[in-house]
Scaffold this active site. Structure first.
Site, PDB file in Angstrom:
ATOM      1  N   TYR A 155       1.940   4.856   1.580  1.00 14.09           N
ATOM      2  CA  TYR A 155       2.066   5.358   3.028  1.00 14.09           C
ATOM      3  C   TYR A 155       0.597   6.164   3.044  1.00 14.09           C
ATOM      4  O   TYR A 155       0.117   6.981   2.082  1.00 14.09           O
ATOM      5  CB  TYR A 155       3.038   6.250   3.105  1.00 14.09           C
ATOM      6  CG  TYR A 155       4.397   5.621   3.180  1.00 14.09           C
ATOM      7  CD1 TYR A 155       4.765   4.449   3.985  1.00 14.09           C
ATOM      8  CD2 TYR A 155       5.477   6.080   2.285  1.00 14.09           C
ATOM      9  CE1 TYR A 155       5.720   3.545   4.183  1.00 14.09           C
ATOM     10  CE2 TYR A 155       6.583   5.185   2.368  1.00 14.09           C
ATOM     11  CZ  TYR A 155       6.904   4.159   3.134  1.00 14.09           C
ATOM     12  OH  TYR A 155       7.964   3.568   2.980  1.00 14.09           O
ATOM     13  N   ASP A 201       0.779  -1.086  -0.012  1.00 10.59           N
ATOM     14  CA  ASP A 201       0.126   0.200   0.007  1.00 10.59           C
ATOM     15  C   ASP A 201       0.824   1.373  -0.052  1.00 10.59           C
ATOM     16  O   ASP A 201       1.928   1.319   0.525  1.00 10.59           O
ATOM     17  CB  ASP A 201      -0.842   0.018   1.256  1.00 10.59           C
ATOM     18  CG  ASP A 201      -2.370  -0.567   0.904  1.00 10.59           C
ATOM     19  OD1 ASP A 201      -2.413  -0.938  -0.239  1.00 10.59           O
ATOM     20  OD2 ASP A 201      -3.001   0.009   1.880  1.00 10.59           O
TER      21      ASP A 201
END
Length: 221
Positions: free
Chosen positions: A67, A65
């Site tokens: 940040y 993912d």
């Protein structure tokens, strides 16, 4: 909402953009960016592809993912914008790089310098809602990045794939290992690294050794 991707990638992925899942993803992102703070900024979502065209890829690093904190994500896996404190995983990446290649800890956590040399810093999910890790998972990004990895695996030029942690290893399960160099180790997060699953992997030097053995320029990490 999604803008055009870099031309060499567009040539490879045009069929994906026309699939129902991608059109659904685009509508989802329209809503999310209109109603919530999301990262990275719209213009940086395809940054990994912009900075590392398909025909220039030498190393593929798979993250999960972006940040989800203010000002962190810049469209490159594990990378943060200049002036942003290094997240713990990036700290450990730089520590291993120091140990492996005898390089000083970097001043900047912005990994554009890697991308411009042919390192595709690919997150499985390219966007996220602020403060909510995983909030844009299972909306279509995973199908898109699976297609990216499949296209890279089909390349005749031998590549290095860096698969750090179980998520990345599952994501890269179908890579053609008879053609490409696949390096696997634990995730650089403190949870994994402090248990002995990260430090000492020497992936940076191993990647360069493979590139050099195949007549390719090594990465200046």
């Amino acid at each position: 909402m999604l803008g055009h991707i870099e031309s060499t990638w567009n040539d490879q992925l045009t069929v994906e953009f026309e699939k129902p899942y991608f059109k659904s993803l685009d509508a989802f992102l329209d809503f999310e960016y209109a109603n919530f703070k999301c990262y990275p900024p719209k213009e940086s979502i395809f940054n990994a592809f912009t900075l590392c065209p398909f025909d220039q890829v030498k190393v593929v690093l798979i993250g999960q993912d972006p940040y989800h904190g203010l000002g962190q994500a810049n469209g490159l896996a594990f990378s943060v914008n200049d002036g942003i404190a290094f997240p713990p995983s990036l700290v450990n990446i730089f520590k291993e790089l120091e140990n492996d290649c005898k390089l000083p800890i970097a001043i900047s956590g912005n990994l554009e310098r890697w991308a411009k040399q042919g390192v595709l810093l690919l997150n499985a999910t390219l966007t996220v809602r602020e403060g909510q890790a995983g909030s844009h998972q299972k909306q279509g990004w995973e199908s898109f990045t699976d297609a990216v990895i499949e296209k890279l695996s089909e390349k005749n030029t031998p590549l290095v794939f860096l698969l750090w942690g179980s998520f990345a290893q599952k994501k890269g399960a179908k890579i053609n290992r008879s053609k490409h160099c696949v390096l696997e180790t634990g995730h650089p997060s403190p949870l994994s690294a402090n248990r002995g699953y990260w430090f000492g992997n020497k992936h940076f030097s191993a990647a360069n050794a493979f590139l050099t053995s195949n007549g390719l320029e090594p990465i200046l990490w």
